[in-house]
Design a protein around this motif. Structure first.
Motif, PDB file in Angstrom:
ATOM      1  N   ASP A  72       0.806  -1.208   0.000  1.00  0.00           N
ATOM      2  CA  ASP A  72       0.000   0.000   0.000  1.00  0.00           C
ATOM      3  C   ASP A  72       0.844   1.265   0.000  1.00  0.00           C
ATOM      4  N   VAL A  73       2.141   1.137   0.304  1.00  0.00           N
ATOM      5  CA  VAL A  73       3.013   2.294   0.449  1.00  0.00           C
ATOM      6  C   VAL A  73       4.031   2.290  -0.676  1.00  0.00           C
ATOM      7  N   SER A  74       4.108   3.394  -1.393  1.00  0.00           N
ATOM      8  CA  SER A  74       5.030   3.431  -2.527  1.00  0.00           C
ATOM      9  C   SER A  74       5.743   4.764  -2.568  1.00  0.00           C
ATOM     10  N   LEU A  75       6.853   4.805  -3.331  1.00  0.00           N
ATOM     11  CA  LEU A  75       7.583   6.057  -3.493  1.00  0.00           C
ATOM     12  C   LEU A  75       7.080   6.862  -4.682  1.00  0.00           C
ATOM     13  N   ASN A  76       6.627   6.196  -5.717  1.00  0.00           N
ATOM     14  CA  ASN A  76       6.245   6.879  -6.939  1.00  0.00           C
ATOM     15  C   ASN A  76       4.980   6.267  -7.517  1.00  0.00           C
ATOM     16  N   GLY A  77       3.935   6.097  -6.699  1.00  0.00           N
ATOM     17  CA  GLY A  77       2.701   5.478  -7.152  1.00  0.00           C
ATOM     18  C   GLY A  77       1.738   6.470  -7.757  1.00  0.00           C
ATOM     19  N   ASN A  78       0.994   6.044  -8.759  1.00  0.00           N
ATOM     20  CA  ASN A  78      -0.081   6.817  -9.373  1.00  0.00           C
ATOM     21  C   ASN A  78       0.371   8.175  -9.897  1.00  0.00           C
ATOM     22  N   GLY A  79       1.596   8.251 -10.324  1.00  0.00           N
ATOM     23  CA  GLY A  79       2.085   9.500 -10.913  1.00  0.00           C
ATOM     24  C   GLY A  79       2.217  10.639  -9.928  1.00  0.00           C
ATOM     25  N   ILE A  80       2.330  10.333  -8.639  1.00  0.00           N
ATOM     26  CA  ILE A  80       2.428  11.375  -7.610  1.00  0.00           C
ATOM     27  C   ILE A  80       3.818  11.358  -6.991  1.00  0.00           C
ATOM     28  N   THR A  81       4.445  12.495  -6.961  1.00  0.00           N
ATOM     29  CA  THR A  81       5.715  12.640  -6.241  1.00  0.00           C
ATOM     30  C   THR A  81       5.621  13.876  -5.354  1.00  0.00           C
ATOM     31  N   PHE A  82       6.427  13.878  -4.279  1.00  0.00           N
ATOM     32  CA  PHE A  82       6.525  15.077  -3.450  1.00  0.00           C
ATOM     33  C   PHE A  82       7.954  15.193  -2.942  1.00  0.00           C
ATOM     34  N   TYR A  83       8.343  16.401  -2.602  1.00  0.00           N
ATOM     35  CA  TYR A  83       9.712  16.683  -2.178  1.00  0.00           C
ATOM     36  C   TYR A  83       9.723  17.973  -1.349  1.00  0.00           C
ATOM     37  N   PRO A  84      10.737  18.186  -0.518  1.00  0.00           N
ATOM     38  CA  PRO A  84      11.790  17.231  -0.160  1.00  0.00           C
ATOM     39  C   PRO A  84      11.276  16.197   0.841  1.00  0.00           C
ATOM     40  N   ASN A  85      11.944  15.104   0.933  1.00  0.00           N
ATOM     41  CA  ASN A  85      11.580  14.059   1.891  1.00  0.00           C
ATOM     42  C   ASN A  85      12.866  13.389   2.365  1.00  0.00           C
ATOM     43  N   PRO A  86      13.334  13.676   3.566  1.00  0.00           N
ATOM     44  CA  PRO A  86      12.681  14.358   4.687  1.00  0.00           C
ATOM     45  C   PRO A  86      12.364  15.828   4.400  1.00  0.00           C
ATOM     46  N   VAL A  87      11.322  16.314   5.077  1.00  0.00           N
ATOM     47  CA  VAL A  87      10.866  17.685   4.892  1.00  0.00           C
ATOM     48  C   VAL A  87      11.046  18.452   6.195  1.00  0.00           C
ATOM     49  N   LYS A  88      11.334  19.748   6.055  1.00  0.00           N
ATOM     50  CA  LYS A  88      11.454  20.598   7.233  1.00  0.00           C
ATOM     51  C   LYS A  88      10.199  21.444   7.427  1.00  0.00           C
ATOM     52  N   ASP A  89       9.807  22.180   6.382  1.00  0.00           N
ATOM     53  CA  ASP A  89       8.631  23.045   6.487  1.00  0.00           C
ATOM     54  C   ASP A  89       7.656  22.806   5.330  1.00  0.00           C
ATOM     55  N   MET A  90       8.026  23.248   4.122  1.00  0.00           N
ATOM     56  CA  MET A  90       7.116  23.198   2.986  1.00  0.00           C
ATOM     57  C   MET A  90       7.327  21.930   2.167  1.00  0.00           C
ATOM     58  N   LEU A  91       6.210  21.238   1.873  1.00  0.00           N
ATOM     59  CA  LEU A  91       6.239  20.040   1.054  1.00  0.00           C
ATOM     60  C   LEU A  91       5.593  20.363  -0.288  1.00  0.00           C
ATOM     61  N   TYR A  92       6.270  20.004  -1.400  1.00  0.00           N
ATOM     62  CA  TYR A  92       5.789  20.312  -2.741  1.00  0.00           C
ATOM     63  C   TYR A  92       5.367  19.030  -3.455  1.00  0.00           C
ATOM     64  N   PHE A  93       4.280  19.122  -4.235  1.00  0.00           N
ATOM     65  CA  PHE A  93       3.729  17.969  -4.939  1.00  0.00           C
ATOM     66  C   PHE A  93       3.847  18.151  -6.448  1.00  0.00           C
ATOM     67  N   GLN A  94       4.065  17.032  -7.127  1.00  0.00           N
ATOM     68  CA  GLN A  94       3.929  16.955  -8.569  1.00  0.00           C
ATOM     69  C   GLN A  94       3.021  15.768  -8.861  1.00  0.00           C
ATOM     70  N   SER A  95       1.984  15.992  -9.661  1.00  0.00           N
ATOM     71  CA  SER A  95       1.005  14.937  -9.890  1.00  0.00           C
ATOM     72  C   SER A  95       0.390  15.060 -11.269  1.00  0.00           C
ATOM     73  N   GLU A  96       0.070  13.911 -11.861  1.00  0.00           N
ATOM     74  CA  GLU A  96      -0.581  13.878 -13.158  1.00  0.00           C
ATOM     75  C   GLU A  96      -2.079  14.157 -13.040  1.00  0.00           C
ATOM     76  N   GLN A  97      -2.600  14.157 -11.839  1.00  0.00           N
ATOM     77  CA  GLN A  97      -4.022  14.404 -11.616  1.00  0.00           C
ATOM     78  C   GLN A  97      -4.199  15.313 -10.406  1.00  0.00           C
ATOM     79  N   SER A  98      -5.374  15.895 -10.291  1.00  0.00           N
ATOM     80  CA  SER A  98      -5.642  16.842  -9.216  1.00  0.00           C
ATOM     81  C   SER A  98      -5.668  16.142  -7.859  1.00  0.00           C
ATOM     82  N   ILE A  99      -4.945  16.723  -6.888  1.00  0.00           N
ATOM     83  CA  ILE A  99      -4.950  16.202  -5.523  1.00  0.00           C
ATOM     84  C   ILE A  99      -6.052  16.909  -4.753  1.00  0.00           C
ATOM     85  N   ILE A 100      -7.012  16.120  -4.234  1.00  0.00           N
ATOM     86  CA  ILE A 100      -8.161  16.697  -3.538  1.00  0.00           C
ATOM     87  C   ILE A 100      -7.795  17.088  -2.112  1.00  0.00           C
ATOM     88  N   LYS A 101      -7.143  16.168  -1.411  1.00  0.00           N
ATOM     89  CA  LYS A 101      -6.771  16.426  -0.019  1.00  0.00           C
ATOM     90  C   LYS A 101      -5.712  15.421   0.397  1.00  0.00           C
TER      91      LYS A 101
END
Length: 465
Positions: free
Chosen positions: A387-416
C-alpha cells in the motif's frame, strides 16, 4: 550522539515496521441497528457491515457484508446513528443525511414505503447539531436548541401531541433548551440543559418513568431532579445516569433488565419510576438495548446484563444475567452501542472496535457469520508494504525528509491529504493549494500521507526533520 540513517535505509526499516503493525487505531464513532453496524473512522469516512436486506448498509446494494465496507467516498461525516433498518448521519457542514428502509417516513424526505439505497440529504438546513435514530422514528437537535422529530408516531413517540406519522422533520414544542435526545422503540427520552429529564410515547411497562402506565404524546417531566446527565431507551425500559455517577432504571424488568438481581428469562417486575442500580458512583455511560444493557465506568471497564441467548452479554456464556457483569475482554472502553437487536459494540481508547453476540448476517464485522459470546476485534484495514510506494499513481513530493514546505507533482488533481502518525491516528486532513503543504507544525518523526485524488487513494511515507 544522534545517528542519522540515510533516507533509503530508514524507509526500508519503516516499511517493515508498518507491515508488522498495521493501522488498527482509527475508529472514532460506532452505532448499531437491528442486524447491522456502522462506524466512522478518524479520517471522516463512514463504514458499514451486517444485514443489508433493507439497503441499510448504504452501499447501493442489498447484499449483506460480514466485514466493514466504505459508504461512498465522503470524508466529512461527523456522526452517525443506526435505527432498526435505516440510518441517519450528520456532516461537518450541519446537514443531515439518511438511507435504508422508509416504511414510516423515518428517512425524513417526505415519502414513505420505499428504499433509499445510499445517503441522501434531508432538507436544506445547515444548523443541525445532533441526530439520533430510534426503532422507526428519528429525533434531531438544531443549533438553537430546538427539538425536531419524524417517522412512526402510533404511540406518540414523536412528541408533537398527535399519533400521526410524519415524513419530514416537525418541531416539537417551542422550547430551545434541549440537550440530549434518545428515541427508543415506541417511546422517547430527553434531557434539557437544566438537567431535567423528559419522556413521551408508549408507557405500557412504565418506560416513561413518570409513575404511570399512561402513554403521552407530548414531553412530560420525569420527577423533579435536575442532575440527570445521560439517558438511554430500550424496547420497553429506560436507563439513565445522574451527575453523581449513579445508575438508574425503570420500565420492564424482564430478563433481569433492572440489574437489581430480580427478573429472569420469563418474568420481571415493572418499575414506573426510576430506581437505582447498585451503589456504584462511577458510571459514565449506559445503553439500553432490546433485552440487554451495557454500561461503562470511569475506569473504562465494561459491564453488561440482561438476556444472553446469543452471547450478547459477552461473558462467554449464554446465561441471562440480572446484575451487571464485568467484561474483562474489552477494556479501556470509551463508547458503547447496544440499541436494537442482539449484538453489541464497544469502542476502546485506542480506536479499536469490539463486537459480540448474534452474527448470522455478519453484523460483528469480523469477516465471519459465527456468533460470539466474547468480544471479537474489528481493526482498521491494515496498511501493508504494497500500500506504500515512493512513486505510485504519478504522484511525487519533495523534499523528503521535509522541514517546512512540502511540494507535490502529480498527473491528476490532488483533492486532499491526510497526515497519519505511526499509531494510526489521523492528525489532520489538509487541502493542497498551489501544489504545496506547510508542515512546519509537525514534530519530527515518521508519518504516512494518504493522498486523495479523483481516481483513488495513494499511501506514502513521509519523514519530518
Amino acid at each position: 550522539m544522534k545517528i542519522q540513517l540515510p533516507f533509503n535505509t530508514a524507509l526500508v526499516l519503516l516499511l517493515g515496521f508498518i507491515s508488522l503493525t498495521g493501522y488498527s487505531q482509527c475508529w472514532q464513532n460506532i452505532t448499531k441497528g437491528l442486524n447491522h453496524s456502522i462506524g466512522l473512522k478518524s479520517d471522516g469516512s463512514m463504514w458499514s457491515w451486517g444485514y443489508n436486506g433493507y439497503v441499510q448498509l448504504g452501499d447501493g446494494t442489498n447484499i449483506s457484508k460480514n466485514s466493514p465496507i466504505q459508504i461512498g467516498t465522503a470524508t466529512d461525516w461527523q456522526a452517525v446513528s443506526a435505527g432498526q433498518n435505516y440510518n441517519v448521519a450528520l456532516k461537518n457542514n450541519g446537514t443531515i443525511w439518511a438511507w435504508g428502509t422508509n416504511s414510516y417516513g423515518e428517512i425524513g424526505n417526505g415519502t414513505s414505503n420505499n428504499f433509499v439505497y445510499s445517503p441522501i440529504q434531508i432538507g436544506t438546513a445547515t444548523d443541525w447539531v445532533k441526530i439520533v435514530a430510534g426503532h422507526t422514528h428519528t429525533l434531531g437537535l438544531k443549533s438553537n436548541g430546538t427539538l425536531w422529530a419524524w417517522g412512526q408516531n402510533g404511540s406518540g413517540q414523536l412528541g408533537d401531541g398527535t399519533t400521526v406519522d410524519k415524513t419530514t422533520p416537525v418541531q416539537i414544542g417551542t422550547d430551545t433548551d434541549w440537550l440530549i435526545i434518545v428515541p427508543g422503540f415506541t417511546h422517547s427520552m430527553a434531557i434539557k440543559t437544566n438537567g431535567t429529564l423528559w419522556s413521551w410515547g408508549s408507557n405500557g411497562n412504565g418506560e416513561l418513568g413518570d409513575g404511570t402506565y399512561t402513554a403521552k404524546s407530548s414531553p412530560v417531566q420525569v420527577g423533579t431532579e435536575t442532575n440527570w446527565v445521560t439517558v438511554s431507551t430500550g424496547k420497553y425500559h429506560s436507563k439513565a445516569i445522574k451527575s453523581d455517577g449513579t445508575l438508574w432504571t425503570w420500565g420492564s424488568g424482564i430478563f433481569g433488565l433492572h440489574g437489581d438481581g430480580t427478573g429472569n428469562d420469563n418474568t420481571g417486575f415493572n418499575k414506573t419510576s426510576p430506581i437505582q442500580i447498585g451503589t456504584a458512583t462511577n458510571w459514565t455511560s449506559v445503553t439500553a438495548g432490546y433485552e440487554t444493557c451495557t454500561a461503562l465506568r470511569a475506569d473504562g471497564s465494561l459491564w453488561v446484563w440482561g438476556k444472553n441467548n446469543y452471547g450478547q452479554v459477552g461473558d462467554g456464556t449464554f446465561v441471562t444475567r440480572n446484575i451487571p457483569i464485568q467484561n474483562t475482554t474489552a477494556v479501556n472502553c470509551v463508547a458503547i452501542s447496544t440499541g436494537r437487536g442482539f449484538h453489541d459494540l464497544a469502542l476502546n481508547a485506542t480506536g479499536e472496535i469490539w463486537s459480540w453476540g448474534l452474527n448470522i448476517f455478519g453484523q460483528l464485522g469480523n469477516a465471519t457469520n459465527t456468533n460470539s459470546s466474547i468480544p471479537v476485534n474489528i481493526a482498521c484495514e491494515a496498511l501493508s508494504i504494497d500500500d506504500v510506494s515512493l512513486n505510485g499513481n504519478g504522484i511525487t513530493f519533495y523534499p523528503n525528509p521535509v522541514k517546512d514546505m512540502l511540494y507535490f507533482q502529480s498527473e491528476q488533481s490532488i483533492i486532499k491529504v491526510a497526515i497519519i502518525d505511526m499509531a494510526g491516528r489521523t492528525l489532520s486532513l489538509k487541502t493542497v493549494e498551489q501544489n504545496k503543504l506547510n508542515l512546519s507544525e509537525l514534530i519530527s518523526g515518521n508519518y504516512v500521507l494518504k493522498i486523495y485524488t479523483e481516481s483513488g487513494v495513494t499511501s506514502r511515507i513521509l519523514v519530518k526533520e
